[in-house]
Enzyme design. Structure first.
Site, short mmCIF file in Angstrom:
data_model
loop_
_atom_site.label_atom_id
_atom_site.label_comp_id
_atom_site.label_asym_id
_atom_site.label_seq_id
_atom_site.Cartn_x
_atom_site.Cartn_y
_atom_site.Cartn_z
N ASP A 58 0.60 -1.31 0.43
CA ASP A 58 -0.43 -0.49 -0.12
C ASP A 58 0.80 1.33 0.16
O ASP A 58 1.89 1.32 0.49
CB ASP A 58 -0.98 0.00 1.44
CG ASP A 58 -1.91 1.04 0.89
OD1 ASP A 58 -3.27 0.71 0.59
OD2 ASP A 58 -1.89 2.27 2.08
N LEU A 59 0.57 1.74 -0.72
CA LEU A 59 1.17 3.62 -0.80
C LEU A 59 1.42 4.37 0.00
O LEU A 59 -0.11 4.72 0.06
CB LEU A 59 1.22 3.93 -2.03
CG LEU A 59 1.76 3.19 -3.08
CD1 LEU A 59 1.63 3.58 -4.99
CD2 LEU A 59 3.08 2.46 -3.36
N ASP A 73 -4.23 2.92 -5.23
CA ASP A 73 -2.26 2.52 -4.83
C ASP A 73 -2.78 1.30 -3.79
O ASP A 73 -1.68 1.44 -3.39
CB ASP A 73 -2.54 3.46 -3.71
CG ASP A 73 -3.46 3.61 -2.36
OD1 ASP A 73 -4.36 2.58 -2.52
OD2 ASP A 73 -3.05 4.55 -1.40
#
Length: 505
Positions: free
Chosen positions: A373-374, A416
Site C-alpha cells: 500500500d502506497l 494505490d
C-alpha cells in the site's frame, strides 16, 4: 289461463290479456271461440251497446286468454318454445293489481318482437303520445277503444293475423333465398379461394425466388455455391469484395483457389469429410485473397436438401473476422490486466496464485505473497490531480517489475494497492530482505516536470504453506499483515501470524 286450442293454424293465434272475464267471453263470440255463458250478458250490453253477435266469417281464430300481464308473458314464452307464436295480442290498459298495459307490452316485446299488439281501453293512465314515446311501436301497435264494435274487432284480428302471416312467409321466403344465395356464394367463394390459393402460391414462389436472389446479391457476407467436388458454381458480389476474385474468375474453379498455408496440412480434408458426413461444417480458417493477403474468415457450409436424382449442392457463407481475431489478444489482455499500469489485475493474480499453490504443494516449495500500500498517494492525487497521480502509479509499476524475477508476478488491485506473488521461494526469511528493497525503491522521488513526487510503501507478507493453504487465506493474511505494518508507523513491513491450517499446527 285457458288451454290453447290445437286445431287452428298457428298464424291465427290470438292472445287476449284482460282482467275482466266478460271481455274474454265477448271476444270468443266475436272471434269464433266457445260460446259465453249467460253470466256475461250484462257486460256485453255495457261494452258494445247491444248483445254481441259474432260477425259472419269470424271463425277460425285460435284464441287464448290471460288475465294478468305476468300470465300473458308466460303464454307468449310457452308459445315461442312450442314453435307456435301468437300473431296478435289484445291488451287491456288497466289490470290491477298487476302490470298495466304498457308494462305488459314492454315485456311481451322483449320476448317476441314480432307480436302485433292492440291496446284495448276505455280509460288509460297514459296519454297516447306518452305510450308511443315509451314503446318502440313502429308498425306493430294499434288502439281499440271501448265499447268495442264486433265488426271492428273481427276485421282488426283478421287483418293483423294476415299481416303477421304474410310477414312471416316473406321472411321465410327471404330466408330460403338467403340460404340458396349463401350456398351458391359459398361454392363461388370456394372456387375463388382455390384460384386465389393457386395464384398466391405462384406469387409466393416467385417472391421467394426474388427474395433469395436479392439476399444473395445484397448480403454483406460472402456466399459461394459448390458441387460435391467443391467446384464453384456461383458466387455473390460480397464474395468478390472479400476475396478479390470476380464471378468469372471463380466459377468453374475449386475452393482450393482460396487456400492458404496457415492451416494444418490435413485441415481441408478433415473439413470436407465432416461436411459429407454431417451435412454441415462451421468454423474458423485462414484463406488467401487474390492479392496474396491472408485473412481469417468464419465459414458456415451446409448441404442443400435435394430430391433423389438431383446433384448435390453446398452453400458456404463467410465473413472476414481478421480484425476481430487481431483484437482478441488485446481484449483478453484488457480482461486480465490493469489498463493504467499493464500489470495483472485481481482476476489474473488469483488465477496465477491458485496455479502457484498447486505447483508448490506438489513440489513441496514455498510461496510468498506481499500486499503493498502506497503511503501519501491520496494526498498527491488530490493535490496535483489524477493525471500526475496516474503517471506516479505507472512509475511504481515499472519499479516493481525491475525488482522482481521473470517468474514472479506484480499485480494492481486498484487505487494505490499492489500485490507481489513470489514463486519458488527457497528461504521465506529472505522475503523481508526483498520487502526492504521494494520499500527503498518505491520511496525514491518520482519527477514529472515540473513536479517531484515521493510516496512511501507499507508491506504485509504471507507465506505458503505457513500462513494458509488456500489463495483466499494467503490474501487475507497478507492484507492483515499490511494493516499491522501501517499501525506500526508505515514505511515498514510485517509478516502475518502462522495460520491454524498451516503445517506448523
Amino acid at each position: 289461463m285457458t288451454a290453447p286450442a290445437h286445431s287452428e293454424p298457428a298464424h291465427r293465434r290470438i292472445l287476449l290479456v284482460d282482467d275482466m272475464p266478460a271481455i274474454h267471453a265477448d271476444f270468443r263470440k266475436i272471434l269464433g271461440g266457445p260460446a259465453p255463458t249467460a253470466d256475461f250478458d250484462a257486460f256485453e250490453q255495457a261494452l258494445f251497446g247491444e248483445p254481441v253477435v259474432a260477425p259472419a266469417g269470424a271463425a277460425g281464430f285460435e284464441l287464448d286468454s290471460a288475465y294478468q300481464g305476468q300470465e300473458a308473458l308466460a303464454c307468449v314464452q310457452a308459445a315461442l318454445q312450442a314453435g307456435r307464436p301468437y300473431a296478435v295480442a289484445f291488451v287491456d290498459m288497466r289490470m290491477p293489481p298487476g302490470w298495466d298495459g304498457v308494462q305488459t307490452i314492454e315485456r311481451l316485446w322483449q320476448v317476441d318482437a314480432r307480436l302485433q299488439v292492440v291496446i284495448c281501453t276505455a280509460y288509460s293512465d297514459y296519454a297516447w303520445h306518452e305510450v308511443l314515446e315509451r314503446l318502440d311501436a313502429r308498425d306493430r301497435l294499434l288502439i281499440l277503444k271501448k265499447p268495442f264494435d264486433a265488426i271492428e274487432v273481427s276485421q282488426m284480428a283478421d287483418t293483423l293475423t294476415a299481416k303477421w302471416q304474410a310477414t312471416r312467409q316473406a321472411m321465410q321466403h327471404a330466408s330460403t333465398l338467403e340460404t340458396q344465395v349463401r350456398a351458391r356464394t359459398a361454392e363461388l367463394e370456394a372456387a375463388n379461394r382455390q384460384l386465389q390459393q393457386e395464384l398466391a402460391e405462384r406469387q409466393r414462389t416467385s417472391a421467394q425466388l426474388q427474395l433469395a436472389a436479392s439476399v444473395f446479391d445484397n448480403a454483406m457476407d460472402g456466399i459461394v455455391v459448390t458441387d460435391e467436388r467443391s467446384c464453384i458454381l456461383s458466387v455473390n458480389p460480397a464474395f468478390t469484395t472479400l476475396t478479390g476474385y470476380t464471378a468469372a474468375e471463380a466459377i468453374g474453379r475449386k475452393l482450393s483457389l482460396l487456400r492458404s498455408d496457415r492451416n494444418e496440412p490435413n485441415f481441408y480434408r478433415e473439413q470436407w469429410n465432416l461436411l459429407l458426413q454431417a451435412g454441415r461444417w462451421t468454423g474458423e480458417l485462414w484463406n488467401r485473397r487474390k492479392d496474396g493477403e491472408v485473412f481469417c474468415e468464419w465459414l458456415n457450409i451446409s448441404a442443400v436438401p435435394v430430391t433423389p436424382g438431383q446433384p448435390a449442392r453446398y452453400v458456404g457463407i463467410f465473413n472476414d473476422v481478421t480484425a476481430l481475431r487481431r483484437q482478441d489478444d488485446h481484449i483478453r489482455h484488457l480482461a486480465f490486466h490493469d489498463p493504467l499500469t499493464g500489470l495483472p489485475n485481481r482476476a489474473l493474480l488469483l488465477d496465477r496464485l491458485e496455479h502457484a499453490i498447486d505447483g508448490a504443494a506438489r513440489l513441496g516449495e514455498h510461496l510468498g505473497l506481499m500486499f503493498i500500500d502506497l503511503d501519501r498517494f491520496k494526498q498527491i492525487n488530490d493535490t496535483l490531480g489524477h493525471e500526475l497521480g496516474d503517471r506516479l502509479l505507472q512509475e511504481i509499476a515499472h519499479r516493481l517489475r525491475q525488482q522482481l524475477l521473470e517468474s514472479d508476478t506484480a499485480a494492481r488491485l486498484g487505487g494505490d494497492e499492489f500485490v507481489v506473488l513470489l514463486e519458488h521461494v527457497q528461504d521465506p526469511q529472505a522475503l523481508g530482505t526483498l520487502a526492504e528493497r521494494l520499500i527503498t525503491s518505491l520511496s525514491r522521488p518520482v519527477v514529472v516536470e515540473p513536479h517531484t513526487m515521493q510516496v512511501g510503501a507499507t508491506i504485509g507478507i504471507a507465506c505458503f504453506p505457513e500462513h494458509g493453504l488456500r489463495a483466499t487465506d494467503l490474501m487475507r493474511q497478507a492484507d492483515a499483515a499490511m494493516y499491522a505494518a501501517k499501525s506500526a508507523g508505515r514505511g515498514c513491513w510485517r509478516v502475518g501470524p502462522p495460520s491454524p491450517g498451516g503445517p506448523t499446527d
